[in-house]
Each structure stands twice: as structure tokens, then as C-alpha cells.
Design an enzyme around this catalytic site. Structure first.
Site, PDB file in Angstrom:
ATOM      1  CB  SER A  68     -20.549   6.206  -1.196  1.00 49.23           C
ATOM      2  OG  SER A  68     -20.251   4.227  -0.659  1.00 49.23           O
ATOM      3  CG  ASP A 288     -19.164   0.563  -0.942  1.00 48.10           C
ATOM      4  OD1 ASP A 288     -18.434   0.552  -1.936  1.00 48.10           O
ATOM      5  OD2 ASP A 288     -19.371   2.005  -0.286  1.00 48.10           O
ATOM      6  CG  ASP A 290     -17.444   4.324  -3.552  1.00 53.38           C
ATOM      7  OD1 ASP A 290     -18.025   3.826  -2.935  1.00 53.38           O
ATOM      8  OD2 ASP A 290     -17.064   5.689  -2.946  1.00 53.38           O
ATOM      9  CG  ASP A 292     -14.949   3.797  -0.715  1.00 52.40           C
ATOM     10  OD1 ASP A 292     -16.353   3.153  -0.402  1.00 52.40           O
ATOM     11  OD2 ASP A 292     -15.542   4.895  -0.084  1.00 52.40           O
ATOM     12  CD  GLU A 382     -15.199   4.280   9.707  1.00 51.54           C
ATOM     13  OE1 GLU A 382     -15.925   5.020   9.754  1.00 51.54           O
ATOM     14  OE2 GLU A 382     -15.271   4.333   7.984  1.00 51.54           O
ATOM     15  CB  ALA A 383     -18.398  -2.798  12.115  1.00 55.61           C
ATOM     16  CG  ASN A 384     -18.615   1.085   6.670  1.00 52.70           C
ATOM     17  OD1 ASN A 384     -17.463   0.782   6.855  1.00 52.70           O
ATOM     18  ND2 ASN A 384     -18.931   2.380   7.971  1.00 52.70           N
TER      19      ASN A 384
END
Ligand code: ZN
Length: 506
Positions: A68, A288, A290, A292, A382-384
Site C-alpha cells: 500500500s 496511494d 496500490d 485503494d 477513514e480520514a486517510n
């Protein structure tokens, strides 16, 4: 069978022996560590995937080799269940057990133990598809995994370079091929066709044959595999709709992966990635390694960097779905799932302005996914920037069989249905999420600042504090309160009480 299995295992194990001192755990992200110690692990994951497929009567299981957003020297491996979902939790234990065995005899005994316990017939055919991100360690780890597959005579197809969500798509497409719930063509091009077809249908439906201005986007691909895949999709299928630029697109240089670029870099450092000179009020995005997850950002008129993270994606999509459901004259329960790390301002906005319920879960995609599945339309990010939207089967059926009474209603229903096809419901998907966001912004005629204006983040600080033993900290209420050490939560509450809208958790 058993003597033949023993022979096969010994034959392949010799090249993939485990170093005794190493310990591995299968977590939410699968196994993830330095690539140079993963060989023995991926070998037994091949064996486990075979067992899983045999257990499920030969349904196809996916194996993704990726680390990732992590640095180039890392790698990892995770399994994908037949409907494109994460490996069933009960099997994570088998994965961990197998990965920590030190001899081929121990592995043999464990295979027999698992198959006896679960009544798996080893002669049942098994099928696996495998893919990897662009790391330099990927090909060798894929080969080691395939050796593991050969132990139990498993049929496999190696798709080589794919994004993680592409492999999730393929697993589900293969397992639903020729059924009424077919997910799409079981090949890579099928993935691109599915996404682009829905995108065009929504666009053409909403704009009714007119050609609106092309939406502009710059994609920072983190020098990962998402770059060439997005480039292919956008140039082959959507060039009439989207004006795009892909930067940090050097996936053939594995040492550059996630370096000075990508979603994690941008979010953590709150700044532009390398090779992006932002024009004010234009939209930018970062994948990122990969692909996702995705985050967006822009610079305002003063040139100040502004991040549009997973919380902002959640609110954008939840608000849009709420609108569409009202316009379609449908009954549907919409919900947003967040973790304690979501900014309180986003939670207030969703609850008070959008009037959409918010559920808070512990961190980890499986918790979010599980809660989102309880709604007709469950939005989780998620915040990310990792997240997706789930649609209940009954809601999709209702959309398919709806009899709209006005063209207005019909358009809303069609748009809802196509969004359910555009959004990759199996897993967070940077490319699919990007398209969903672009659709919403186009339809609303919004630039990034209009999107950003919906709410302003409360000031916040995330800090790492080193403690002698982190295991003494035990939480409850979706990780928002401490039950241990006794007394600490009371002290936190006393301080927090002094601030309006204050919140703090360990
Ligand atoms: Zn990722």
C-alpha cells in the site's frame, strides 16, 4: 493423497524455508513487513488460499501482494474472499498459525488439522487469482506464492500488475460470471468498461445530451500502479468527459513509490506532493501505492494548501445521496460510518445539517464496512481517504423495478443505480471514488472551495506519546474512552469539560 501431499510439500518447501526467529501476524492489512523476510510467508499463504477455495467448493480466492502506502522496501500479502470482501476473520488465525511454523512436517500436520476440522476435501478443485503492485520484490514473492498454490494443485491465473481494488473486482466478477448477479466481465478491461459506462450514463442522463465543460483533475499516482491504470481508463474511455493529468506516474521506478508523493504523504505533511504546482481553486488528488485510497486538495486564492480528506469525501457523497433519494421519491436509510479520528466538525455537519445518522466504530476497515452494510446506502471513509459506499441488495432491487412518475424522478433513480455500479462496493477504490467525486462536483457545478465550505475542521492535534507498556491502555465506546488505567479517563474528562465542543481520546 496424503503421501502425495507430503511429497509435493517437501518439494516446494525447500526453496521457501522459514527463519526460526521470525514471527508474523495476519492483521487487517494481511501480512505486512520488510519484503526480504516474506518469502516463507507468501508460500504458506498460497497453501491457505488453496484450502480456502476448496472449503468454498472451488470458488476463486484472490491474493494481492502489496504494502500500500508503505516505503518501497516493504511488501505484504492479503487474501480476498469470493465476493471481493476481506478474508473471513476466523481464517486469519489459520494464516498466522501457518506463517509461524518452522518445518514442512509442521505445515503438513496443520494442513491435515485444518482440513479435518473444517471437513475440507483436499481433492476438491481450487482456484486462485493473484496480482501485485509495482514493488521490486513483487515478482519473486508472486512466484513463491504460486509454489504454495502448486502444493495443493490449485489452478491459478497471475494478473501481474493491478491495483488492489481491481483484483477485488476480478474475484467477484469471476465468481458471479454467468449468474443473475454478475459483477462485470471477468477481465481487467471489464473493470474499466464497468466504471466508464456508468460514468457516461450518469453524465449523459443529467446533462441530457448537452456537452458541459470537461471536468479537470490532476492525479498524483504516488509512482504506483494506479497511475497507468487511471491513465488507461481516462484516455481510452473518458477523454470526452474528463480533462486529466497524471503526475508522479513513474511506476516502473519502484524506488520512487510513495516517496514525496501519494495520499499518505499529502495527508501526513498537509502539503502538495512533489511535481505539483497548484493553480488556485483547481482540483488535485493523490492515490496511494496500490490505489485503494484517494485524498483531494487545492490551494485557495491566497495560495494556502487545503486538504479534502476522507471526512470531506463522506460528507460530499452523503449529501449528494440524500438529495438524490429525495428527488427519486424513494424511501432509503442513509448512514455514515466514522471512527474516533473523524473531525468533530464533519460529524456535526452530517448529523445537524445533512440530518443523516452517524455511527462510530473502532478503527479498521472491517468494522466500518460491517456497520455501513446495515444501511440502504452506507457511506464510510477513514480520514486517510480509504472508503466506499455500500448499497443494500433490496435497495438496488427497488431501483431496478421502480416505476417513476416523472422524468425528474426517473433521472434521480437512474443516477442512483449507476452510482451503485460506479462505486466499487467490494473495497475502497481510488479510481472509482475519484470518478464519483468528479460526478458530484460536475452536477453541483462546484469548484473545490465550494466543496470545502460545507464545514470547517475543528482545530485538532494527533500526538504520539511513548509509554513503557501500551497494553495497559484499554478502550471502550469505539475507542473513544479508556477503561484502563483506572482514573485516567476521569482526568481527561475534567480537562475536556473546560472547552466547548472539546473532545480528546487516548
Ligand atoms: Zn492502499
Amino acid at each position: 493423497m496424503s503421501s502425495q501431499l507430503k511429497e509435493q510439500l517437501e518439494k516446494y518447501y525447500t526453496a521457501h524455508q522459514k527463519l526460526k526467529e521470525l514471527k508474523f501476524t495476519y492483521g487487517t492489512a494481511g501480512f505486512r513487513t520488510k519484503a526480504n523476510i516474506l518469502d516463507s510467508v507468501v508460500f504458506v499463504v498460497g497453501i491457505l488460499a488453496s484450502l480456502r477455495s476448496k472449503y468454498l467448493d472451488g470458488q476463486t480466492i484472490g491474493i494481492m501482494i502489496t504494502a500500500s502506502h508503505n516505503p518501497p522496501e516493504d511488501n505484504g500479502i492479503k487474501l480476498i474472499d469470493p465476493q471481493g470482501e476481506m478474508l473471513e476473520q476466523a481464517w486469519e488465525v489459520y494464516a498466522t498459525t501457518l506463517a509461524n511454523l518452522n518445518t514442512s512436517e509442521e505445515i503438513y500436520d496443520e494442513i491435515i488439522k485444518i482440513s479435518t476440522q473444517l471437513n475440507i476435501k483436499l481433492e476438491t478443485p481450487s482456484n486462485v487469482v493473484i496480482a501485485r503492485d509495482s514493488r521490486v520484490s513483487g515478482p519473486a514473492l508472486a512466484d513463491a506464492t504460486i509454489d504454495g498454490l502448486k502444493v495443493l494443485d490449485t489452478g491459478y491465473k497471475n494478473f501481474d500488475l493491478l491495483t488492489t481494488p481491481q483484483l477485488h473486482y476480478l474475484v467477484r466478477a469471476i465468481n458471479t460470471q454467468g449468474t443473475p448477479v454478475s459483477f462485470g466481465e471477468p477481465n481487467e478491461e471489464g473493470y474499466f468498461k464497468k466504471l466508464s459506462t456508468s460514468y457516461k450514463k450518469i453524465f449523459d442522463g443529467v446533462f441530457d445530451g448537452q456537452t458541459p465543460e470537461k471536468v479537470k483533475i490532476t492525479i498524483d499516482a504516488a509512482n504506483g500502479i494506479g497511475g497507468p491504470k487511471a491513465q488507461h481508463l481516462l484516455s481510452k474511455y473518458l477523454s470526452d468527459y474528463i480533462d486529466f493529468t497524471v503526475v508522479n506516474n513513474n511506476y516502473s521506478d519502484p524506488e520512487a513509490l510513495n516517496v514525496g508523493s501519494g495520499a499518505d504523504y499529502v495527508k501526513t505533511n498537509q502539503k502538495l506532493p512533489n511535481n505539483v504546482n497548484a493553480e488556485p481553486l483547481k482540483l488535485y488528488s493523490s492515490f496511494d501505492g496500490d490505489a485503494d485510497r484517494v485524498v483531494f486538495y487545492y490551494t485557495d486564492a491566497q495560495g494556502v494548501f487545503k486538504l479534502l480528506d476522507g471526512d470531506k469525501i463522506s460528507t460530499l457523497l452523503a449529501g449528494f445521496f440524500k438529495d438524490l433519494v429525495e428527488k427519486s421519491n424513494f424511501k432509503a436509510e442513509i448512514g455514515v460510518v466514522q471512527t474516533a479520528y473523524a473531525n468533530g466538525s464533519s460529524t456535526n455537519y452530517i448529523t445537524d445539517v445533512l440530518k443523516v445518522p452517524v455511527v462510530c466504530t473502532p478503527t479498521g476497515v472491517k468494522h466500518l464496512h460491517h456497520e455501513a452494510a446495515k444501511f440502504d446506502i452506507g457511506v464510510y471513509f477513514e480520514a486517510n481517504g480509504h472508503g466506499t459506499v455500500l448499497f443494500s441488495d433490496s435497495f438496488i432491487d427497488n431501483l431496478k423495478t421502480a416505476t417513476p412518475s416523472t422524468p425528474h424522478e426517473k433521472r434521480a433513480i437512474d443516477t442512483l443505480y449507476e452510482l451503485s455500479q460506479l462505486i466499487n462496493q467490494t473495497v475502497g477504490d481510488a479510481i472509482s471514488d475519484l470518478l464519483a467525486v468528479l460526478i458530484v462536483l460536475s452536477i453541483k457545478h462546484w469548484d473545490p472551495s465550494n466543496w470545502d465550505e460545507s464545514y470547517t475542521d475543528l482545530p485538532n492535534r494527533l500526538a504520539k506519546v511513548v509509554v513503557p507498556d501500551r497494553h495497559v491502555f484499554k478502550t471502550t465506546n469505539a475507542e473513544r474512552q479508556l477503561t484502563s488505567p483506572v482514573g485516567l479517563q476521569v482526568k481527561i474528562d475534567e480537562i475536556v469539560k473546560k472547552f466547548q465542543h472539546g473532545r480528546s481520546f487516548v
